[in-house]
Design a protein around this motif. Structure first.
Motif, PDB file in Angstrom:
ATOM      1  N   SER A   1       0.848  -1.192   0.000  1.00 51.20           N
ATOM      2  CA  SER A   1       0.000   0.000   0.000  1.00 51.20           C
ATOM      3  C   SER A   1       0.886   1.245   0.000  1.00 51.20           C
ATOM      4  O   SER A   1       2.097   1.169   0.238  1.00 51.20           O
ATOM      5  CB  SER A   1      -0.909   0.032   1.238  1.00 51.20           C
ATOM      6  N   ARG A   2       0.277   2.380  -0.268  1.00 51.03           N
ATOM      7  CA  ARG A   2       1.024   3.637  -0.260  1.00 51.03           C
ATOM      8  C   ARG A   2       1.479   4.015   1.139  1.00 51.03           C
ATOM      9  O   ARG A   2       2.391   4.831   1.303  1.00 51.03           O
ATOM     10  CB  ARG A   2       0.161   4.767  -0.840  1.00 51.03           C
ATOM     11  N   ASP A   3       0.827   3.438   2.148  1.00 54.63           N
ATOM     12  CA  ASP A   3       1.181   3.754   3.532  1.00 54.63           C
ATOM     13  C   ASP A   3       2.296   2.865   4.067  1.00 54.63           C
ATOM     14  O   ASP A   3       2.775   3.078   5.189  1.00 54.63           O
ATOM     15  CB  ASP A   3      -0.057   3.603   4.429  1.00 54.63           C
ATOM     16  N   SER A   4       2.711   1.869   3.284  1.00 54.74           N
ATOM     17  CA  SER A   4       3.775   0.976   3.721  1.00 54.74           C
ATOM     18  C   SER A   4       5.079   1.746   3.925  1.00 54.74           C
ATOM     19  O   SER A   4       5.375   2.697   3.199  1.00 54.74           O
ATOM     20  CB  SER A   4       3.995  -0.126   2.678  1.00 54.74           C
TER      21      SER A   4
END
Length: 243
Positions: free
Chosen positions: A73-76
């Motif tokens: 995910s982009r939040d990783s």
């Protein structure tokens, strides 16, 4: 090789190996053994997958060539955003660098057939090839701006405006920097080598003789993750760069 009990250490070791993007199983016995276990033992494969999920990683591909993982995910913590790209560059330069990566990839794979066929071996690409593809991509995006770019990230617009304003050729007496298209290409190639996406075939000071080839990691990531509209435009630009 099979297991009858959890092998958490092995799962962690395999992911550790996979995150070393330039590490080749051919040169690492432990990596080869863990890959063989992943492919032969469903329980171990499940353990690795669950371990990866916990780290916010997604497994894209596994073969004797290696395990390919990417941020899920982009939040990783493993994700890279435009703002994270190479300190010291302004927003225009960072966007230009992203486009340089895309143009290089499209030069290797100007049609989708090459991405789908693991047996296809792209011909080597030169700095001059990549330079011309990047310039053609920027000109194409500039021509379409405001009309047919709804699927293109708007933060890349400063990039193609920057590229179209730069000189295509660097005089032999000057060094390639981010004030030239070749400078962005060389910087992108450096990043891609460090990420295990390309390998150098021949190192040279001459743009026309220095050549690169893509790795399986690049093929898989393009096939699974490429922004389709942007990469389609880049492929068209790569095919038409000498037209």
């Amino acid at each position: 090789m099979t297991t009858t009990s959890p092998n958490y250490r092995g799962a962690g070791r395999l992911l550790y190996k996979a995150l070393q993007t330039t590490l080749a199983p051919a040169n690492d016995l432990e990596y080869r053994d863990l890959l063989a276990q992943f492919r032969a033992d469903p329980l171990f494969a499940q353990q690795v997958s669950e371990f990866a999920q916990g780290m916010e990683l997604a497994i894209l591909d596994v073969s004797e060539r290696g395990l390919i993982v990417v941020p899920s995910s982009r939040d990783s913590k493993f994700a890279v955003r435009l703002a994270d790209i190479r300190s010291g560059l302004d927003i225009q330069q960072k966007a230009s660098l992203v486009l340089a990566h895309v143009a290089i990839a499209a030069t290797f794979f100007p049609t989708t057939d090459g991405l789908e066929d693991d047996n296809y071996i792209p011909p080597p690409g030169s700095v001059a090839n990549f330079r011309d593809s990047l310039h053609a991509l920027a000109k194409q995006l500039e021509a379409l701006e405001g009309e047919q770019l709804t699927d293109i990230p708007p933060e890349l617009a400063p990039g193609w405006r920057c590229i179209t304003a730069l000189m295509v050729n660097v005089p032999s007496s000057q060094r390639a920097t981010v004030n030239s298209i070749v400078g962005f290409i060389r910087l992108a190639l450096k990043n891609m080598r460090e990420a295990g996406l390309v390998r150098i075939d021949r190192d040279s000071e001459e743009d026309d003789t220095e050549t690169y080839t893509p790795t399986q990691r690049m093929r898989v990531q393009l096939r699974e993750l490429a922004l389709r509209r942007l990469f389609d435009l880049a492929q068209t630009a790569a095919l038409n760069r000498n037209a």
